[in-house]
Design an enzyme around this catalytic site. Structure first.
Site, PDB file in Angstrom:
ATOM      1  N   LYS A 144      29.968 -33.346   2.117  1.00 42.30           N
ATOM      2  CA  LYS A 144      30.479 -31.998   1.835  1.00 42.30           C
ATOM      3  C   LYS A 144      31.534 -31.991   0.718  1.00 42.30           C
ATOM      4  CE  LYS A 144      29.541 -30.132   6.453  1.00 42.30           C
ATOM      5  NZ  LYS A 144      30.123 -29.393   7.618  1.00 42.30           N
TER       6      LYS A 144
ATOM      7  N   TYR B  91      22.831 -22.296   6.162  1.00 48.11           N
ATOM      8  CA  TYR B  91      23.581 -22.176   7.414  1.00 48.11           C
ATOM      9  C   TYR B  91      23.292 -20.850   8.135  1.00 48.11           C
ATOM     10  CZ  TYR B  91      26.592 -26.355   7.113  1.00 48.11           C
ATOM     11  OH  TYR B  91      27.064 -27.640   7.120  1.00 48.11           O
TER      12      TYR B  91
ATOM     13  N   PHE C  42      33.336 -17.939  11.636  1.00 45.19           N
ATOM     14  CA  PHE C  42      33.694 -18.801  10.508  1.00 45.19           C
ATOM     15  C   PHE C  42      32.628 -18.827   9.413  1.00 45.19           C
ATOM     16  CE2 PHE C  42      31.801 -21.412  13.902  1.00 45.19           C
ATOM     17  CZ  PHE C  42      30.733 -21.968  13.221  1.00 45.19           C
TER      18      PHE C  42
ATOM     19  N   ARG D  38      24.347 -38.672  13.991  1.00 38.68           N
ATOM     20  CA  ARG D  38      25.329 -37.822  14.681  1.00 38.68           C
ATOM     21  C   ARG D  38      26.460 -38.686  15.258  1.00 38.68           C
ATOM     22  NH1 ARG D  38      25.273 -32.311  13.824  1.00 38.68           N
ATOM     23  NH2 ARG D  38      26.841 -32.420  15.443  1.00 38.68           N
TER      24      ARG D  38
ATOM     25  N   THR E 175      32.442 -32.553  15.605  1.00 39.03           N
ATOM     26  CA  THR E 175      32.655 -31.519  14.583  1.00 39.03           C
ATOM     27  C   THR E 175      34.129 -31.404  14.218  1.00 39.03           C
ATOM     28  OG1 THR E 175      30.801 -30.306  15.576  1.00 39.03           O
ATOM     29  CG2 THR E 175      32.208 -29.094  14.027  1.00 39.03           C
TER      30      THR E 175
ATOM     31  N   ARG F  54      34.011 -38.608  10.432  1.00 39.97           N
ATOM     32  CA  ARG F  54      34.921 -37.459  10.526  1.00 39.97           C
ATOM     33  C   ARG F  54      36.325 -37.891  10.962  1.00 39.97           C
ATOM     34  NH1 ARG F  54      30.401 -33.237  12.834  1.00 39.97           N
ATOM     35  NH2 ARG F  54      29.956 -32.174  10.862  1.00 39.97           N
TER      36      ARG F  54
ATOM     37  N   ASN G  10      34.971 -30.880   7.110  1.00 36.32           N
ATOM     38  CA  ASN G  10      34.761 -32.069   7.944  1.00 36.32           C
ATOM     39  C   ASN G  10      33.797 -33.085   7.330  1.00 36.32           C
ATOM     40  OD1 ASN G  10      32.423 -30.687   8.403  1.00 36.32           O
ATOM     41  ND2 ASN G  10      32.691 -30.475  10.608  1.00 36.32           N
TER      42      ASN G  10
ATOM     43  N   HIS H  35      27.580 -33.295   7.002  1.00 34.31           N
ATOM     44  CA  HIS H  35      26.634 -32.554   7.839  1.00 34.31           C
ATOM     45  C   HIS H  35      25.528 -33.504   8.258  1.00 34.31           C
ATOM     46  CE1 HIS H  35      23.612 -29.584   9.126  1.00 34.31           C
ATOM     47  NE2 HIS H  35      22.749 -30.351   8.473  1.00 34.31           N
TER      48      HIS H  35
ATOM     49  N   GLU I 282      15.401 -28.931   7.231  1.00 35.47           N
ATOM     50  CA  GLU I 282      16.492 -29.157   6.272  1.00 35.47           C
ATOM     51  C   GLU I 282      16.066 -30.104   5.150  1.00 35.47           C
ATOM     52  OE1 GLU I 282      20.071 -28.234   9.487  1.00 35.47           O
ATOM     53  OE2 GLU I 282      19.845 -30.289   8.738  1.00 35.47           O
TER      54      GLU I 282
HETATM   55  P1  DAT Z   1      28.175 -29.785  13.203  1.00 37.37           P
HETATM   56  O1  DAT Z   1      28.416 -29.772  11.713  1.00 37.37           O
HETATM   57  O2  DAT Z   1      28.968 -30.864  13.900  1.00 37.37           O
HETATM   58  O3  DAT Z   1      26.699 -29.816  13.544  1.00 37.37           O
HETATM   59  P2  DAT Z   1      28.128 -26.937  13.890  1.00 37.37           P
HETATM   60  O4  DAT Z   1      26.667 -26.988  13.585  1.00 37.37           O
HETATM   61  O5  DAT Z   1      28.545 -26.379  15.210  1.00 37.37           O
HETATM   62  O6  DAT Z   1      28.775 -28.415  13.787  1.00 37.37           O
HETATM   63  O7  DAT Z   1      28.888 -26.117  12.759  1.00 37.37           O
HETATM   64  C1  DAT Z   1      28.501 -26.229  11.416  1.00 37.37           C
HETATM   65  C2  DAT Z   1      29.743 -26.303  10.580  1.00 37.37           C
HETATM   66  O8  DAT Z   1      30.478 -25.086  10.673  1.00 37.37           O
HETATM   67  C3  DAT Z   1      30.737 -27.396  10.982  1.00 37.37           C
HETATM   68  O9  DAT Z   1      30.414 -28.668  10.465  1.00 37.37           O
HETATM   69  C4  DAT Z   1      32.015 -26.872  10.401  1.00 37.37           C
HETATM   70  C5  DAT Z   1      31.873 -25.350  10.603  1.00 37.37           C
HETATM   71  N1  DAT Z   1      32.524 -24.941  11.844  1.00 37.37           N
HETATM   72  C6  DAT Z   1      32.046 -25.107  13.104  1.00 37.37           C
HETATM   73  N2  DAT Z   1      32.901 -24.616  14.022  1.00 37.37           N
HETATM   74  C7  DAT Z   1      33.954 -24.127  13.316  1.00 37.37           C
HETATM   75  C8  DAT Z   1      35.191 -23.493  13.658  1.00 37.37           C
HETATM   76  N3  DAT Z   1      35.499 -23.242  14.951  1.00 37.37           N
HETATM   77  N4  DAT Z   1      36.030 -23.130  12.656  1.00 37.37           N
HETATM   78  C9  DAT Z   1      35.718 -23.361  11.355  1.00 37.37           C
HETATM   79  N5  DAT Z   1      34.567 -23.950  10.956  1.00 37.37           N
HETATM   80  C10 DAT Z   1      33.719 -24.332  11.916  1.00 37.37           C
HETATM   81 MG    MG Z   2      25.207 -28.407  13.193  1.00 37.85          MG
END
Ligand code: DAT
Ligand code: MG
Length: 140
Positions: free
Chosen positions: A11, A51, A59, A87, A93, A104, A114, A117, A128
């Protein structure tokens, strides 16, 4: 478990800090092979499409803006049980919850910025990968 492919993104917070090599080393040490990789800069529309599953989340706007803010490195990783393995090496996350030694834990700045992805299952991995790569670009 069979050999799988998964999709990964380094990222903007990580490309900005020149961490691509360090993150790739962690992926490779975990037994994942980088079988395709390119550096691109998403538009906000493209980031929103990628996304889209999160479009109702509070968010979402912040996430799209961040992912389009600077170049990213998109990758296809291959290996035994690659989806779960990736993962695991990514970590939780929220970096505050991520295990020691994970990408991370070491590199992420916040839950939003973070660093990496990774696809969360076989169906999303296939979708994807196809979003960013043609079959000809996948050199297993
Ligand atoms: P991951 O990337 O671990 O699969 P996710 O699919 O739940 O997590 O979310 C996608 C992305 O969105 C994540 O990498 C960062 C952002 N994100 C998730 N939860 C968030 C939050 N509570 N506040 C801000 N950004 C967030
Ligand atoms: Mg995800």
């Amino acid at each position: 478990m069979a050999i799988q492919r998964t999709f990964s993104i380094i990222k903007p917070d990580a490309t900005r800090r020149n961490l691509t090599g360090k993150i790739n080393a962690k992926l490779e040490e975990a037994g994942l092979r980088i079988i395709a990789q390119k550096r691109i800069h998403l538009t906000q529309a493209q980031a929103g499409q990628f996304y889209a599953v999160h479009k109702e989340r509070p968010f979402f706007g912040e996430l799209v803006e961040f992912m389009a803010s600077e170049p990213i490195v998109v990758q296809v990783l291959e290996g035994e049980d690659a989806i779960a393995k990736n993962r695991e090496v990514m970590g939780a996350t929220n970096p505050a919850d991520a295990a020691e030694g994970t990408i991370r834990k070491e590199f992420a700045l916040s839950i939003g910025e973070n660093s990496i992805h990774g696809s969360d299952g076989p169906d999303t991995a296939a979708t994807e990968i196809a979003f960013f790569f043609s079959g000809l670009e996948l050199v297993g």
